[in-house]
Scaffold this motif. Sequence first.
Motif, short mmCIF file in Angstrom:
data_model
loop_
_atom_site.label_atom_id
_atom_site.label_comp_id
_atom_site.label_asym_id
_atom_site.label_seq_id
_atom_site.Cartn_x
_atom_site.Cartn_y
_atom_site.Cartn_z
N ILE A 156 -1.89 1.89 2.96
CA ILE A 156 -0.61 1.86 2.25
C ILE A 156 -0.33 3.26 1.70
CG2 ILE A 156 0.74 0.76 0.42
CD1 ILE A 156 -1.22 -1.63 0.62
N PRO A 157 0.45 4.08 2.43
CA PRO A 157 0.72 5.44 1.96
C PRO A 157 1.35 5.51 0.57
CG PRO A 157 1.38 5.20 4.25
CD PRO A 157 1.03 3.82 3.74
N LEU A 158 2.21 4.56 0.23
CA LEU A 158 2.83 4.57 -1.08
C LEU A 158 1.80 4.39 -2.19
CD1 LEU A 158 5.54 4.85 -2.47
CD2 LEU A 158 5.83 2.38 -2.30
N LEU A 159 0.78 3.61 -1.93
CA LEU A 159 -0.31 3.43 -2.89
C LEU A 159 -1.11 4.73 -3.03
CD1 LEU A 159 -1.19 1.14 -4.69
CD2 LEU A 159 -2.80 0.45 -2.94
N GLY A 160 -1.27 5.44 -1.92
CA GLY A 160 -1.93 6.75 -1.97
C GLY A 160 -1.14 7.73 -2.81
N LEU A 161 0.18 7.70 -2.69
CA LEU A 161 1.04 8.57 -3.50
C LEU A 161 0.91 8.22 -4.98
CD1 LEU A 161 3.14 10.85 -3.17
CD2 LEU A 161 4.89 9.05 -3.12
N ALA A 162 0.88 6.92 -5.27
CA ALA A 162 0.70 6.49 -6.67
C ALA A 162 -0.64 6.97 -7.20
CB ALA A 162 0.80 4.96 -6.75
N GLU A 163 -1.69 6.85 -6.39
CA GLU A 163 -3.02 7.32 -6.80
C GLU A 163 -3.00 8.82 -7.09
OE1 GLU A 163 -7.12 7.82 -7.55
OE2 GLU A 163 -5.91 6.00 -7.57
N MET A 164 -2.32 9.57 -6.23
CA MET A 164 -2.26 11.03 -6.42
C MET A 164 -1.63 11.36 -7.78
SD MET A 164 -0.36 13.91 -4.11
CE MET A 164 1.27 13.54 -4.73
N PHE A 165 -0.52 10.74 -8.10
CA PHE A 165 0.15 11.03 -9.37
C PHE A 165 -0.65 10.54 -10.57
CE2 PHE A 165 3.95 11.50 -6.66
CZ PHE A 165 4.32 12.77 -7.08
N VAL A 166 -1.17 9.33 -10.49
CA VAL A 166 -1.93 8.78 -11.62
C VAL A 166 -3.22 9.57 -11.84
CG1 VAL A 166 -3.15 6.75 -12.49
CG2 VAL A 166 -0.90 6.50 -11.45
N HIS A 167 -3.88 9.94 -10.75
CA HIS A 167 -5.11 10.72 -10.89
C HIS A 167 -4.83 12.07 -11.55
CE1 HIS A 167 -9.37 11.30 -9.86
NE2 HIS A 167 -9.04 12.57 -9.96
#
Length: 108
Positions: A62-73
């Motif tokens: 899920i690329p969108l979840l990866g994007l969320a992880e990037m920002f939250v991290h």
Amino acid sequence: MISLLDLLILLVLAHFVCDFVLQSDRMAREKTPGLDDTLNWRWWLGAHASTHGLAVALITGIPLLGLAEMFVHAIIDWLKVRLRFSLATDQCLHLFCKLIWVGLIACL
């Protein structure tokens, strides 16, 4: 189909690889504002957070979840410096995010 527990385990393992194996000492130091000697700290933090985002996107599909992880991290790492979190607090926040990602996937 992978179980939710297996997914959580993979995400946690990937987190530790990204945080402790793929992150160099230079990156760990220079992603901190004021300690950035070669590049602006934002580049270092962005590169580090992107490895986490990529790992989550690849594992979950899920690329969108990866994007969320990037920002939250990135936000958690930035707050760690600003609010002087301990390493334990920092890691607990990151692992809590993994629980949230698995919870979101369970709801799909």
